[in-house]
Scaffold this active site. Structure first.
Site, PDB file in Angstrom:
ATOM      1  N   GLU A  10       0.783  -1.280  -0.048  1.00 12.96           N
ATOM      2  CA  GLU A  10      -0.038   0.354   0.103  1.00 12.96           C
ATOM      3  C   GLU A  10       0.805   1.335  -0.062  1.00 12.96           C
ATOM      4  OE1 GLU A  10      -2.526   1.931  -0.805  1.00 12.96           O
ATOM      5  OE2 GLU A  10      -4.165   0.913   0.709  1.00 12.96           O
ATOM      6  N   ASP A  11      -0.065   2.198  -0.420  1.00 15.11           N
ATOM      7  CA  ASP A  11       1.333   3.934  -0.361  1.00 15.11           C
ATOM      8  C   ASP A  11       0.497   4.293   1.418  1.00 15.11           C
ATOM      9  OD1 ASP A  11      -1.845   4.277  -0.534  1.00 15.11           O
ATOM     10  OD2 ASP A  11      -1.785   5.510  -2.256  1.00 15.11           O
ATOM     11  N   ASP A  30      -4.205   5.500   6.299  1.00 16.35           N
ATOM     12  CA  ASP A  30      -4.919   6.418   6.857  1.00 16.35           C
ATOM     13  C   ASP A  30      -5.563   6.350   7.992  1.00 16.35           C
ATOM     14  OD1 ASP A  30      -5.284   9.349   6.986  1.00 16.35           O
ATOM     15  OD2 ASP A  30      -6.610   9.437   5.346  1.00 16.35           O
ATOM     16  N   PHE A  81      -1.525  16.336   4.310  1.00 12.45           N
ATOM     17  CA  PHE A  81      -1.784  15.675   3.382  1.00 12.45           C
ATOM     18  C   PHE A  81      -0.618  15.502   2.051  1.00 12.45           C
ATOM     19  CE2 PHE A  81      -3.608  14.903  -1.024  1.00 12.45           C
ATOM     20  CZ  PHE A  81      -4.734  13.907  -0.521  1.00 12.45           C
ATOM     21  N   ARG A 117       0.679  12.640  -9.153  1.00  9.45           N
ATOM     22  CA  ARG A 117       1.485  11.084  -8.659  1.00  9.45           C
ATOM     23  C   ARG A 117       2.781  11.304  -9.489  1.00  9.45           C
ATOM     24  NH1 ARG A 117      -2.656   8.161  -7.221  1.00  9.45           N
ATOM     25  NH2 ARG A 117      -4.833   7.963  -7.761  1.00  9.45           N
TER      26      ARG A 117
END
Ligand code: IMP
Ligand code: MG
Length: 193
Positions: free
Chosen positions: A95-96, A99, A149, A162
């Site tokens: 996963e990136d 959160d 963020f 991205r």
């Protein structure tokens, strides 16, 4: 285009990813491993990490749509599913960022139902201050970050940014800009064991 400020530079990303690849190689030594990329955010992390893992590997890609609204915590909407079930296989979810954890909770449930032999989770970033699902266990973690963020290195804001090679933040105040600069220096020092 304003790309914001760098939170994690290329060198820091690379050295931590090399360490993660070694940890993963050790964990699954002598075994086969199916690496599961969660699109789109994980794409660069997945590419860099998996090329450093010295095992007999397979790669798979899953794409799940993000939540719309605040209450949609029950279901995930698959835009791209696995070609075949992972029953009896060793799998690593890549996963990136974790959160709130809602996406992963559902994904883990879906994969567990297929009864893999061993399932582990690897994420580049963790934002624990935002977690709502308490029972998510990260086995391999790149960096813990504060509540900013982030964009770049696969991560987007409205599908933009991205392709930035570093993990960046767009500060919304002078205060946040200072925090990002401090955090960047801290993150550079991260060396596990
Ligand atoms: P969660 O379900 O709240 O844990 O969020 C998971 C997804 O939200 C991640 O896989 C990202 O795609 C996205 N996300 C969460 N935080 C950020 C961020 O700081 N920048 C960009 N995307 C994010
Ligand atoms: Mg994502």
């Amino acid at each position: 285009m304003d790309k914001g400020r760098i939170l994690i530079d290329e060198e820091t990303l690379e050295s931590r990813i090399n360490e993660l690849a070694k940890e993963i190689t050790k964990e699954f030594e002598g075994e086969q491993l199916t690496l599961i990329c969660i699109l789109k955010g994980s794409v660069y992390f997945f590419a860099d990490l998996t090329r450093k893992i010295d095992l007999d590997t397979r790669v798979e890609f899953i794409r799940i749509s993000s939540y719309e609204g605040e209450n949609s915590t029950g279901n995930i909407n698959f835009k791209l599913k696995l070609d075949e079930p992972v029953t009896g296989k060793n799998i690593l979810i890549v996963e990136d960022i974790v959160d709130t954890g809602h996406t992963l909770k559902e994904l883990i449930k879906y994969l567990k139902e297929q009864e893999p032999k061993k399932m582990k989770l690897c994420t580049l970033l963790d934002k624990p201050s935002r977690r709502e699902e308490k029972d998510i266990n990260i086995d391999f973690l790149g960096f813990t970050i504060n509540n900013h963020f982030v964009i770049g290195y696969g991560l987007d804001y409205d599908e933009k940014y991205r392709t930035i090679p570093t993990v960046n933040c767009i500060p919304s105040s002078l205060e946040e800009m200072k925090e990002i600069d401090e955090d960047r220096e801290q993150l550079k020092l991260i060396k596990k064991h």
